[in-house]
Design a protein around this motif. Sequence first.
Motif, mmCIF file in Angstrom:
data_model
loop_
_atom_site.group_PDB
_atom_site.id
_atom_site.type_symbol
_atom_site.label_atom_id
_atom_site.label_comp_id
_atom_site.label_asym_id
_atom_site.label_seq_id
_atom_site.Cartn_x
_atom_site.Cartn_y
_atom_site.Cartn_z
ATOM 1 N N SER A 260 -42.654 -17.121 -25.200
ATOM 2 C CA SER A 260 -44.189 -16.089 -24.455
ATOM 3 C C SER A 260 -44.532 -16.066 -23.362
ATOM 4 N N SER A 261 -44.325 -17.494 -22.352
ATOM 5 C CA SER A 261 -44.410 -17.581 -20.828
ATOM 6 C C SER A 261 -43.736 -16.170 -19.952
ATOM 7 N N THR A 262 -42.035 -16.227 -20.658
ATOM 8 C CA THR A 262 -41.269 -15.418 -19.562
ATOM 9 C C THR A 262 -41.530 -13.788 -20.420
ATOM 10 N N ALA A 263 -42.314 -13.502 -21.229
ATOM 11 C CA ALA A 263 -42.456 -12.311 -21.556
ATOM 12 C C ALA A 263 -43.931 -11.865 -21.378
ATOM 13 N N GLY A 264 -44.701 -12.719 -20.863
ATOM 14 C CA GLY A 264 -45.459 -11.743 -20.152
ATOM 15 C C GLY A 264 -46.912 -11.826 -21.469
ATOM 16 N N HIS A 265 -46.377 -12.575 -22.342
ATOM 17 C CA HIS A 265 -47.242 -13.112 -23.319
ATOM 18 C C HIS A 265 -47.302 -11.599 -23.743
ATOM 19 N N ALA B 19 -31.504 -14.477 -21.852
ATOM 20 C CA ALA B 19 -30.972 -16.193 -23.068
ATOM 21 C C ALA B 19 -32.617 -15.315 -23.813
ATOM 22 N N PRO B 20 -32.403 -16.122 -24.495
ATOM 23 C CA PRO B 20 -34.161 -16.040 -25.632
ATOM 24 C C PRO B 20 -34.887 -16.047 -25.065
ATOM 25 N N VAL B 21 -36.528 -15.631 -25.060
ATOM 26 C CA VAL B 21 -37.614 -15.635 -24.324
ATOM 27 C C VAL B 21 -38.745 -15.614 -24.933
ATOM 28 N N LEU C 65 -30.706 -0.815 -24.965
ATOM 29 C CA LEU C 65 -31.025 -1.449 -23.418
ATOM 30 C C LEU C 65 -32.023 -0.053 -23.266
ATOM 31 N N LEU C 66 -33.182 -1.270 -22.810
ATOM 32 C CA LEU C 66 -34.380 -0.501 -21.941
ATOM 33 C C LEU C 66 -34.781 -0.644 -20.801
ATOM 34 N N THR D 26 -34.060 -8.795 -26.017
ATOM 35 C CA THR D 26 -34.215 -9.976 -25.523
ATOM 36 C C THR D 26 -34.291 -9.774 -24.104
ATOM 37 N N ARG D 27 -35.222 -10.316 -23.511
ATOM 38 C CA ARG D 27 -34.689 -9.675 -21.668
ATOM 39 C C ARG D 27 -33.771 -10.009 -21.178
ATOM 40 N N ALA D 28 -33.169 -8.787 -20.653
ATOM 41 C CA ALA D 28 -31.800 -8.347 -19.716
ATOM 42 C C ALA D 28 -33.066 -8.400 -17.998
#
Length: 279
Positions: free
Chosen positions: A177-182, A173-175, A254-255, A238-240
């Motif tokens: 700022s909170s899910t990306a840990g700022h 899902a789109p990231v 993929l990282l 995006t986050r995975a």
Amino acid sequence: MSYASEDRERAATLARALEASGWSVWWDRKIVAGHAFDQAIERELDTARSVVVLWSASSVASEWVKNEAAAAAERGVLVPALIERVKMPLEFRRKQTADLVDWTGDATHEGFQRLCAGIAERVGRSSAPSPPPAPAASTPWQRSRRGLLLASVVAAIILGLGATWLLSRPAPAPVSSSTAGHVDLADLASGVYYGGVIADAKGSSRSDVTVTVTKVSPRRVRITSDYERLGTVEVELTRAGDGIQGAGGDTTFLLELEKQPPALSYNPHGDVVYSGRKE
């Protein structure tokens, strides 16, 4: 299924149509990372109950395709199909050949039905599977391109992380700022990676390849390399799960951040598979 790399979109369309008809289809897009192309293909040629060869101007000039067709003919499992008006190699001209030159994906097409009948004969079925409903109206090559992009992305994800890892994770899902840990995803991904090309649709594997990932925007990076075949590509991120992946397009990025150092699997445009570690 054997074909020339120039005919990959036609091959993708046919693979989807055959699978929709109930056949199990293997083609080189399903080669797992770390497996040599020649060994994987030889194994499949030795075990396939039917080998479909697509003849075109490109494939009749390909020694690789002709060798695969010869191996299939020797085992009595060859099912040839014309996708362009060309003169087939001499040794295969006496084989009954399905005409798919004007085929655009319709399962009721006479040539496609002949192909299915030929496969059914080789695998020992009394008849071919029932055709699916006719495809919805749209530009034929739009359908094939959508299928190719989807197949490339799925195959590359499996190459990078493995089917078990993929199926155990929710859809990305789109990231925020909170899910990306700022921290911007581009900052997490940026850096220099050292590794090698482990699979190449048009060449061999190669070691000592450097890939550089540069931030373009908070969720976008530019990927360059000292190996020409990898080219230069920009990817939206995006986050995975515990990692980062590309958000759409025909390039897979993929990282795996949980690994130390982080591990990168990179597949630009579905042609070259790179695996490396961050410096």
